[in-house]
Design an enzyme around this catalytic site. Structure first.
Site, short mmCIF file in Angstrom:
data_model
loop_
_atom_site.label_atom_id
_atom_site.label_comp_id
_atom_site.label_asym_id
_atom_site.label_seq_id
_atom_site.Cartn_x
_atom_site.Cartn_y
_atom_site.Cartn_z
N ASP A 156 0.98 -82.94 45.86
CA ASP A 156 2.45 -83.07 45.87
C ASP A 156 2.79 -84.34 45.11
OD1 ASP A 156 5.13 -83.36 46.44
OD2 ASP A 156 4.85 -83.75 48.57
N HIS A 161 1.60 -84.23 52.55
CA HIS A 161 1.66 -85.67 52.81
C HIS A 161 0.47 -86.18 53.63
CE1 HIS A 161 6.10 -86.59 51.60
NE2 HIS A 161 5.51 -85.74 50.78
N GLU A 210 10.58 -89.08 42.85
CA GLU A 210 11.14 -87.97 43.63
C GLU A 210 11.03 -88.24 45.12
OE1 GLU A 210 11.02 -84.18 45.95
OE2 GLU A 210 9.47 -85.73 45.76
N ASP A 218 7.64 -77.53 42.40
CA ASP A 218 7.19 -78.50 43.40
C ASP A 218 6.31 -77.73 44.37
OD1 ASP A 218 6.95 -80.79 45.09
OD2 ASP A 218 9.02 -81.39 44.68
#
Length: 362
Positions: free
Chosen positions: A183, A327, A217, A240
């Protein structure tokens, strides 16, 4: 385009080098240089801006402009406070997950180079089992082996130094890509591959194509906000990542259903221009590219929002790559999905006509 394997050895070598390089929010330029170096043979020129967004342009003189976009930055931490006994306390730079921090090795970026550290955590023997305290942003700290604050400063570490994880790219079971910062380094990789395929297949586009790798971003779509004012595009196709919701502790009734290996995820949201989205789904069906759908309510939470609501309105759409464990340092995507996102963007570009407005009123 036939269903040949799209990714070759050069692609994979680039992906590995690009992922293994750290590009924290606000410090993306070394990664951008790697990306631009790979893209150079496939574009006519580059645009860069003061905060580090990079754009490879094909047909720069064309009046009609189409953007394909990913974002270059990864989540990280900042040194926020140095205690008298030499421990570092942190604040987020983007949506860094405090729960995965304990026992992770970190890289602290200083003027003298990388200083290694570890997120320490009290031993299980010392914790109160009846009321265990979870990791929180205010109780996790980094040990760099310094005996006091003075030694920390002597090592070149100060408040404001950015901190990343060193975890590197690997492949699980032949077709699952695993790394931190998929990501959205995957987005930059996939749009670069679209540019490569256009060049290798000798496709001439009737418009200017702006292959855009935006910065910042993770802290609010800031790089896209800036570069869309520079480019002033007519159309933007953003890529994304989105959540694979088939893993434990995620409720697909709330998050929607998406799964790695089942294809790109096409977004439904007010920021998505419906006729452009229809072109994408029609193209997928015609070319037999598997895809999934996601409903995203008020905002997509991606750079799509920044492009859509800029310059009086830009026809924008979002094609997402399903990803597990967002994440964390073990983000995971499926190779087939990566190839199908590339294929879907490529085939959609070949269907966009010069001057297309996507107007609902014609």
């Amino acid at each position: 385009m036939a269903k040949q394997k799209l990714l070759n050895k050069k692609s994979m070598d680039f992906l590995e080098k690009y992922l293994n390089n750290a590009s924290p929010t606000g410090y993306e330029w070394e990664g951008q240089k790697i990306w631009m170096d790979y893209l150079k043979p496939y574009v006519d020129e580059f645009i860069t801006d003061t905060y580090g967004t990079a754009v490879g342009v094909i047909n720069p003189k064309a009046k009609f402009k189409v953007v394909i976009e990913g974002h270059a930055d990864e989540i990280s931490w900042y040194v926020n406070y140095i205690s008298d006994n030499g421990l570092l306390y942190v604040i987020r730079n983007g949506g860094s997950d405090h729960q995965i921090a304990p026992s992770k090795i970190v890289n602290i970026h200083t003027k003298k180079g990388i200083v290694k550290g570890v997120f320490g955590w009290p031993a299980i023997h010392t914790r109160n089992k009846s009321k265990e305290e979870p990791p929180k942003p205010d109780n996790i700290c980094i040990d760099i082996g310094a005996k006091d604050k003075k030694e920390v400063e002597k090592m070149g570490v100060h408040v404001g130094c950015v901190i990343t994880y060193p975890d590197e790219f690997h492949i699980l079971n032949k077709d699952k890509f695993v790394c931190r910062a998929l990501d959205n380094r995957m987005g930059g990789f996939m749009i670069a591959e679209v540019a490569r395929l256009l060049k290798e297949n000798k496709k001439k586009l009737p418009f200017g194509l702006y292959v855009t790798n935006s910065v910042q971003e993770e802290i609010g779509l800031r790089g896209a906000e800036m570069i869309t004012q520079t480019i002033k595009p007519n159309v933007a196709i953003v890529t994304d990542v989105t959540h694979d919701t088939t893993t434990p502790m995620i409720d697909p009734k709330k998050q929607g259903l998406a799964e790695i290996g089942a294809g790109p995820v096409v977004a439904y949201a007010p920021a998505v221009q419906q006729k452009l989205r229809d072109l994408i789904t029609d193209t997928a069906e015609e070319k037999k590219i598997p895809f999934q759908r996601a409903a995203l309510s008020r905002a997509t939470g991606t750079d799509t929002d920044a492009f859509a609501y800029s310059n009086g309105g830009v026809a924008s759409a979002l094609i997402s790559l399903p990803l597990r464990y967002m994440h964390t340092t073990v983000e995971m995507v499926h190779k087939d999905d990566v190839e199908n996102v590339i294929r879907l963007i490529y085939e959609t570009l070949l269907k966009i006509e010069d001057g297309e407005t996507f107007s609902y009123f014609k």
